[in-house]
Motif scaffolding. Sequence first.
Motif, PDB file in Angstrom:
ATOM      1  N   PRO A   1       0.757  -1.119   0.110  1.00  0.00           N
ATOM      2  CA  PRO A   1       0.017  -0.044   0.031  1.00  0.00           C
ATOM      3  C   PRO A   1       0.699   1.093   0.058  1.00  0.00           C
ATOM      4  N   LEU A   2       1.968   1.224   0.576  1.00  0.00           N
ATOM      5  CA  LEU A   2       3.165   2.254   0.608  1.00  0.00           C
ATOM      6  C   LEU A   2       4.337   1.972   0.452  1.00  0.00           C
ATOM      7  N   ASP A   3       4.886   1.589  -0.764  1.00  0.00           N
ATOM      8  CA  ASP A   3       6.292   1.209  -0.978  1.00  0.00           C
ATOM      9  C   ASP A   3       7.081   2.359  -1.027  1.00  0.00           C
ATOM     10  N   GLY A   4       8.175   2.346  -0.212  1.00  0.00           N
ATOM     11  CA  GLY A   4       9.103   3.360  -0.024  1.00  0.00           C
ATOM     12  C   GLY A   4       8.806   4.241   1.220  1.00  0.00           C
ATOM     13  N   THR A   5       8.575   3.519   2.283  1.00  0.00           N
ATOM     14  CA  THR A   5       7.959   4.271   3.394  1.00  0.00           C
ATOM     15  C   THR A   5       9.099   5.296   4.056  1.00  0.00           C
ATOM     16  N   LYS A   6      10.426   4.838   3.947  1.00  0.00           N
ATOM     17  CA  LYS A   6      11.405   5.661   4.379  1.00  0.00           C
ATOM     18  C   LYS A   6      11.221   6.945   3.778  1.00  0.00           C
TER      19      LYS A   6
ATOM     20  N   PHE B   1       7.435   7.533  -3.332  1.00  0.00           N
ATOM     21  CA  PHE B   1       6.768   6.507  -2.892  1.00  0.00           C
ATOM     22  C   PHE B   1       5.589   5.982  -3.780  1.00  0.00           C
ATOM     23  N   THR B   2       5.261   4.759  -3.584  1.00  0.00           N
ATOM     24  CA  THR B   2       4.333   4.024  -4.619  1.00  0.00           C
ATOM     25  C   THR B   2       3.053   3.242  -3.825  1.00  0.00           C
ATOM     26  N   VAL B   3       2.192   2.936  -4.459  1.00  0.00           N
ATOM     27  CA  VAL B   3       1.146   2.112  -4.321  1.00  0.00           C
ATOM     28  C   VAL B   3       1.389   0.891  -5.298  1.00  0.00           C
TER      29      VAL B   3
END
Length: 280
Positions: free
Chosen positions: A92-97, A106-108
């Motif tokens: 659901p949220l790739d790239g949280t850092k 950041f991506t879905v």
Amino acid sequence: MRDDDIKDLAEALIHTAQSAGELILRYRNAASAEVTYKGDGSPVTDADKAAEELILNDMARLTPGIVVVAEESATVIGDALDPSKPFFLVDPLDGTKEFVRGGKDFTVNIALIRGGEPIFGLIYAPALECLYLTTARGEAASARLPPSRGEPAEALQTTQMRTRDPEPGKLTALASRMHMDEATTRFMTGLQVTETLQFSSSLKFGVLADGGADLYARLSPTSEWDTAAGHAILNAAGGFVVTQDGGSLTYGKIAKSFLNPGFIAWGKRVPTRDTHPAKI
């Protein structure tokens, strides 16, 4: 799921991704996403959890009966997974850092897996208003997509993506902004990479599929939901992904907690010597 069903599914999931992106940006703009840390030290925020809940609710309505393995609930949903049947992988949220530090990469991620292979992929970067996906014709496409429900999927102006032909000895590589390691650096040096572009999240797969680079190497561990959508899109654009030892990157690895081995994503095969990291 039949191939004929994927077109309708893609249109519906674009709206789901838009809504998740809009929700994520609301958390970011309000600076209200509380950060906690998992056992492996990776961060998770309220935005991750809220976006996952939205996506899972939509997918329960859109694709009842098909298992969804999503990052924050994978240990629960994965128990019901039969890898021989189609299933979804969702981050659901790739790239949280990147999200936490106030960046935009950041991506879905949403992917459909069949027979261990990704056959549909959608990557949405709401802060960049950028969408990558596989189409019903088996192609890879990109589009500008604002994070709202206002634009119908059928009104999207998509552009077909194709990977580029590499120039041996003058390769452009993509690397993780947060996870670059010595093994990956050594591998790229062995290939005579002359330019390295750094991005966070699955955006690297989109850039590679759109002809913006020649390869993306990641020799440290990732999870299946990090790579599946981008893998499907890259395949459709003419590229491919291999594991560190040259095998196929497959999905549904329950016994390994959905962890991937090191891999290399290629736009096109480089006409040089053997390029498996273990043999360089």
